[in-house]
Scaffold this motif. Structure first.
Motif, PDB file in Angstrom:
ATOM      1  N   GLU A 147      69.044  32.485  34.895  1.00 39.00           N
ATOM      2  CA  GLU A 147      69.904  31.028  37.034  1.00 39.00           C
ATOM      3  C   GLU A 147      71.001  30.813  36.783  1.00 39.00           C
ATOM      4  O   GLU A 147      71.872  30.879  36.046  1.00 39.00           O
ATOM      5  CB  GLU A 147      69.035  30.294  37.416  1.00 39.00           C
ATOM      6  CG  GLU A 147      67.617  30.342  37.492  1.00 39.00           C
ATOM      7  CD  GLU A 147      66.376  29.120  36.984  1.00 39.00           C
ATOM      8  OE1 GLU A 147      64.853  29.365  36.593  1.00 39.00           O
ATOM      9  OE2 GLU A 147      66.835  28.407  36.367  1.00 39.00           O
ATOM     10  N   SER A 148      71.818  30.591  38.747  1.00 40.42           N
ATOM     11  CA  SER A 148      73.274  30.233  38.649  1.00 40.42           C
ATOM     12  C   SER A 148      73.066  28.761  39.006  1.00 40.42           C
ATOM     13  O   SER A 148      72.723  28.154  39.775  1.00 40.42           O
ATOM     14  CB  SER A 148      73.684  31.143  39.449  1.00 40.42           C
ATOM     15  OG  SER A 148      75.122  30.126  40.097  1.00 40.42           O
ATOM     16  N   LEU A 149      73.743  27.787  37.953  1.00 42.13           N
ATOM     17  CA  LEU A 149      73.641  26.354  37.789  1.00 42.13           C
ATOM     18  C   LEU A 149      74.634  25.766  39.297  1.00 42.13           C
ATOM     19  O   LEU A 149      74.459  24.679  39.148  1.00 42.13           O
ATOM     20  CB  LEU A 149      73.833  25.561  36.714  1.00 42.13           C
ATOM     21  CG  LEU A 149      72.977  25.594  35.246  1.00 42.13           C
ATOM     22  CD1 LEU A 149      72.234  26.603  34.913  1.00 42.13           C
ATOM     23  CD2 LEU A 149      72.687  24.711  34.422  1.00 42.13           C
ATOM     24  N   GLY A 196      72.793  32.643  43.575  1.00 43.08           N
ATOM     25  CA  GLY A 196      72.597  31.811  43.569  1.00 43.08           C
ATOM     26  C   GLY A 196      71.769  31.022  43.855  1.00 43.08           C
ATOM     27  O   GLY A 196      70.843  30.131  43.646  1.00 43.08           O
ATOM     28  N   MET A 197      70.352  31.467  44.145  1.00 44.31           N
ATOM     29  CA  MET A 197      68.990  31.152  44.910  1.00 44.31           C
ATOM     30  C   MET A 197      68.358  32.315  44.331  1.00 44.31           C
ATOM     31  O   MET A 197      67.621  32.965  45.076  1.00 44.31           O
ATOM     32  CB  MET A 197      68.996  32.433  46.411  1.00 44.31           C
ATOM     33  CG  MET A 197      70.636  31.426  47.131  1.00 44.31           C
ATOM     34  SD  MET A 197      70.523  31.256  48.767  1.00 44.31           S
ATOM     35  CE  MET A 197      70.595  33.423  49.061  1.00 44.31           C
ATOM     36  N   ALA A 198      67.764  31.978  43.039  1.00 45.98           N
ATOM     37  CA  ALA A 198      66.447  33.123  42.456  1.00 45.98           C
ATOM     38  C   ALA A 198      65.492  32.428  43.071  1.00 45.98           C
ATOM     39  O   ALA A 198      64.672  32.788  43.249  1.00 45.98           O
ATOM     40  CB  ALA A 198      66.827  32.583  41.057  1.00 45.98           C
ATOM     41  N   SER A 247      69.657  36.232  43.733  1.00 43.59           N
ATOM     42  CA  SER A 247      69.016  35.136  42.691  1.00 43.59           C
ATOM     43  C   SER A 247      70.745  35.005  41.424  1.00 43.59           C
ATOM     44  O   SER A 247      70.392  33.836  40.547  1.00 43.59           O
ATOM     45  CB  SER A 247      68.318  36.280  42.119  1.00 43.59           C
ATOM     46  OG  SER A 247      66.749  36.643  42.389  1.00 43.59           O
ATOM     47  N   LYS A 248      71.057  36.110  41.084  1.00 39.68           N
ATOM     48  CA  LYS A 248      71.697  35.930  40.245  1.00 39.68           C
ATOM     49  C   LYS A 248      73.249  35.339  41.004  1.00 39.68           C
ATOM     50  O   LYS A 248      73.510  34.218  40.670  1.00 39.68           O
ATOM     51  CB  LYS A 248      72.256  36.739  39.123  1.00 39.68           C
ATOM     52  CG  LYS A 248      70.958  37.526  38.916  1.00 39.68           C
ATOM     53  CD  LYS A 248      70.105  36.157  38.193  1.00 39.68           C
ATOM     54  CE  LYS A 248      68.512  37.095  37.304  1.00 39.68           C
ATOM     55  NZ  LYS A 248      68.275  36.369  36.522  1.00 39.68           N
ATOM     56  N   ALA A 289      67.109  31.537  31.943  1.00 43.86           N
ATOM     57  CA  ALA A 289      66.811  32.473  33.249  1.00 43.86           C
ATOM     58  C   ALA A 289      67.442  32.958  34.026  1.00 43.86           C
ATOM     59  O   ALA A 289      67.079  34.074  34.629  1.00 43.86           O
ATOM     60  CB  ALA A 289      65.051  31.204  34.084  1.00 43.86           C
ATOM     61  N   VAL A 344      67.311  25.347  44.953  1.00 44.41           N
ATOM     62  CA  VAL A 344      67.361  26.999  44.945  1.00 44.41           C
ATOM     63  C   VAL A 344      67.527  28.086  44.001  1.00 44.41           C
ATOM     64  O   VAL A 344      67.050  29.235  43.535  1.00 44.41           O
ATOM     65  CB  VAL A 344      67.346  27.353  46.827  1.00 44.41           C
ATOM     66  CG1 VAL A 344      68.783  27.883  46.707  1.00 44.41           C
ATOM     67  CG2 VAL A 344      66.097  28.382  47.121  1.00 44.41           C
ATOM     68  N   TRP A 345      68.907  27.729  43.647  1.00 43.19           N
ATOM     69  CA  TRP A 345      69.468  28.624  42.396  1.00 43.19           C
ATOM     70  C   TRP A 345      67.569  28.563  41.392  1.00 43.19           C
ATOM     71  O   TRP A 345      67.947  29.511  40.396  1.00 43.19           O
ATOM     72  CB  TRP A 345      70.675  28.024  41.826  1.00 43.19           C
ATOM     73  CG  TRP A 345      70.406  26.643  41.190  1.00 43.19           C
ATOM     74  CD1 TRP A 345      70.265  24.927  41.616  1.00 43.19           C
ATOM     75  CD2 TRP A 345      69.715  25.686  39.922  1.00 43.19           C
ATOM     76  NE1 TRP A 345      70.142  23.855  40.928  1.00 43.19           N
ATOM     77  CE2 TRP A 345      69.588  24.448  39.665  1.00 43.19           C
ATOM     78  CE3 TRP A 345      69.807  26.929  38.526  1.00 43.19           C
ATOM     79  CZ2 TRP A 345      69.335  23.342  38.850  1.00 43.19           C
ATOM     80  CZ3 TRP A 345      69.615  26.121  37.379  1.00 43.19           C
ATOM     81  CH2 TRP A 345      69.085  24.816  37.203  1.00 43.19           C
ATOM     82  N   MET A 346      67.013  28.208  41.347  1.00 44.89           N
ATOM     83  CA  MET A 346      65.684  28.111  40.240  1.00 44.89           C
ATOM     84  C   MET A 346      64.771  28.690  40.659  1.00 44.89           C
ATOM     85  O   MET A 346      64.009  28.459  41.720  1.00 44.89           O
ATOM     86  CB  MET A 346      65.165  26.065  39.343  1.00 44.89           C
ATOM     87  CG  MET A 346      66.329  25.724  38.832  1.00 44.89           C
ATOM     88  SD  MET A 346      65.370  23.521  38.346  1.00 44.89           S
ATOM     89  CE  MET A 346      65.973  22.657  40.045  1.00 44.89           C
ATOM     90  N   TYR A 347      64.335  29.880  39.553  1.00 50.56           N
ATOM     91  CA  TYR A 347      62.744  30.320  39.762  1.00 50.56           C
ATOM     92  C   TYR A 347      61.866  28.609  40.351  1.00 50.56           C
ATOM     93  O   TYR A 347      62.461  28.438  39.672  1.00 50.56           O
ATOM     94  CB  TYR A 347      62.226  31.549  38.946  1.00 50.56           C
ATOM     95  CG  TYR A 347      63.185  32.261  38.794  1.00 50.56           C
ATOM     96  CD1 TYR A 347      62.931  33.698  39.921  1.00 50.56           C
ATOM     97  CD2 TYR A 347      64.324  32.000  37.389  1.00 50.56           C
ATOM     98  CE1 TYR A 347      64.403  34.285  39.380  1.00 50.56           C
ATOM     99  CE2 TYR A 347      65.062  33.832  37.991  1.00 50.56           C
ATOM    100  CZ  TYR A 347      64.930  34.530  38.114  1.00 50.56           C
ATOM    101  OH  TYR A 347      66.265  36.159  38.487  1.00 50.56           O
ATOM    102  N   GLY A 348      61.306  30.066  41.267  1.00 49.12           N
ATOM    103  CA  GLY A 348      59.387  28.719  41.512  1.00 49.12           C
ATOM    104  C   GLY A 348      58.685  28.937  40.450  1.00 49.12           C
ATOM    105  O   GLY A 348      59.201  29.967  39.216  1.00 49.12           O
TER     106      GLY A 348
END
Lengths: 369, 369
Positions: free
Chosen positions: A42-44, A227-229, A223-224, A40, B62-66
């Motif tokens: 997301e920023s690991l 790092g807070m998607a 989000s990218k 997705a 919170v780096w992951m989407y819900g």
């Protein structure tokens, strides 16, 4: 059934669609969590520790609504970008803001131009408000300003969408190309410039735009790179008239207090963003090396993901993806040919890269066998 | 200007309105923070400590989407209410969900019935999608099911809105009245039952509804009793067909990860909710005593706020409100006569009550002088 809700004709005709299936849905179906969550973008590498602290503090104050004006965040963003607060609207991710924008401009039959294979959530909104989507092909792995402009002129598009850098291909245009595109926009066509990945792109990718230019609205996100998607904070920069129009339709209390606090703190920690950029570049190189070692071709990327040409058709890439998913590696792939010859892998830390490296040969062997 | 965005005719005609001015805006204008924040019916008693812990933990993830399906929260809500997950949609507060509902049903000219003086954000959405709002008067300080039903039948309303308990008056109908109202709904009219304050209402206020009944959609929130207004989590309970229709238009990734985690943990701490109910009842009694001691008339309340009849007209109540705001007490008041003879005060802790008690006599004296 006569008691059923009387939907609008448009709503009745819409499918109950989902732009993306979430990894949690796949995990529930697999019966176990993914080993590496790389699908997705997301920023690991996560958010700034300062942002985490700010969110933790805000969690204790969450009995209060957020400021409906997003005042402090807009002030900070304005200072960061050298624009005025009335050039900025903050909203529930770029997704939410795209929905508001489309609602403001697009009614049944109104023409919108995008690239075939570009961001499906934009298309979801256009379709959702009854707009007529016109799709042009990419030029190779790049969105084509020429094709977009030509079609926009032909159909008198109200909106033309372009992401720079591009998702799902990871490609990008230099700022000069964007500047030239903006100068050639047809009268009455607004450029929707999605810069979700701009924080990860090379210097010289972000086009300089007068924030008061009425021809463009640009979208940014926490989000990218930040790092807070899962926090759902995006913003748009545009002329004050268009920014003010969002107040006609937006969910004024839609931004939560934790989201506002987290985004503000993240913005103030540019050092964190800089080291994320460095780690993303490193991870891109690692992923590319893994792909190459397995006989696949990594595409150039200006984002926090790597798009990998699997060297076959869509069915083959789909088989590779299925093999990766079955082995606990969540990845996604482009929807549309010829890009669906690829899979798309988010940049991760060393453990995530190692998990990908371990699973890829097996997935490839399974796909080939 | 020819380059300006080409808005839809509806969007061009809409005002850039704000349903409520936030307290932060007033604080910026006053140049200092409020002493007591009692205007937005937030819960000064805060969220469950378990919810705070869950939000803090989620902040680090919170780096992951819900999860776009809100699976875990919907499962828990379904179990809590004795319904199925397909009876529940979770969204960005009741405000966000009301917007989606209106979008699904209301197009230009479509009739909608509500009470004059009821929730303005619902009206904002109806106007925003071009609906025709028909307003009926309250019966005294109560919304009138009879008047709502009569007008709904007359105009063949697609939606009729009622909040039980009511905001801004704090009044409520017993469940039996609601049940009778539902049985008398005109063919093709959907009841929008806003139960934002139901967690604070007396036993016997929440009407029993078959969740598969296509005539009603009920809305609940984590903003009031659960004390998480700034988290933006609401949900609706309705028949599966209507719930599924939200998937046509909702922001699928709109629910953040912290919001999902906080709401789930809050739901699981019903003991916290029970003690909030008790503290709210206590605070209501304190506020009522303060009002009475100042010669004002507190209205009966089934909510976490007290509506106080200032004994004059709208101008007088406005003067009292202005006096309170000037003294650092944030309160609001009903918009419409004759309810604008009142001010509306949220329940708070002892310190907040004391601040209100100290400021009220001065504000009254200033209003009278």
């Amino acid at each position: 059934m006569t008691d059923a809700p009387r939907y609008t004709p448009l709503a009745a005709a819409l499918p109950a669609s989902v732009p993306f299936v979430g990894p949690e849905t796949q995990e529930r179906s697999l019966g176990r969590p993914f080993t590496a969550r790389l699908g997705a973008n997301e920023s690991l590498f996560g958010p700034s520790p300062q942002a985490i602290t700010a969110m933790e503090r805000a969690a204790r104050e969450v009995w209060m609504y957020g400021d409906p004006e997003n005042h402090d965040l807009r002030q900070a963003l304005a200072a960061h970008h050298g624009v005025r607060p009335d050039n900025i609207v903050v909203g529930e991710g770029i997704d939410g803001l795209l929905g508001y924008l489309v609602r403001l401009l697009i009614g049944p039959g109104d023409p919108v131009v995008t690239s075939d294979g570009a961001y499906p959530t934009f298309n979801f909104h256009v379709t959702g408000f009854g707009g007529a989507l016109h799709k042009v092909p990419y030029a190779g792995d790049l969105e084509s300003p020429d094709a977009l402009l030509a079609r926009a002129a032909e159909v008198q598009a109200k909106l033309v969408y372009l992401a720079n850098p591009d998702n799902p291909m990871g490609s990008h245009h230099p700022a000069t190309t964007l500047a030239a595109m903006i100068d050639r926009l047809p009268q009455g066509t607004l450029l929707v410039l999605d810069e979700a990945y701009i924080d990860l792109a090379p210097e010289g990718t972000a086009v300089q735009i007068d924030a008061d230019d009425p021809r463009v609205i640009r979208f940014r996100t926490f989000s990218k790179g930040y790092g807070m998607a899962g926090l759902r904070v995006g913003y748009a920069i545009a002329a004050p008239g268009l920014i003010s129009a969002f107040n006609k339709v937006r969910n004024h209390f839609g931004m939560g207090r934790i989201a506002q606090a987290g985004a503000l703190a993240a913005l103030q920690d540019q050092a964190w963003l800089a080291q994320v950029r460095a780690r993303v570049a490193e991870a891109r190189a690692s992923l590319a090396a893994i792909a190459t070692a397995n006989g696949l071709r990594p595409l150039p990327s200006a984002t926090n993901f790597l798009t990998v040409d699997c060297g076959g058709d869509g069915a083959f890439a789909r088989a590779v993806l299925t093999g990766l998913v079955a082995r606990g590696i969540f990845v996604r792939m482009p929807f549309v040919a010829p890009h669906d010859r690829c899979i798309r892998v988010s940049c991760g830390d060393a453990a995530a890269c190692a998990a990908f490296a371990a699973a890829l040969p097996e997935a490839l062997a399974a796909a080939r066998g």
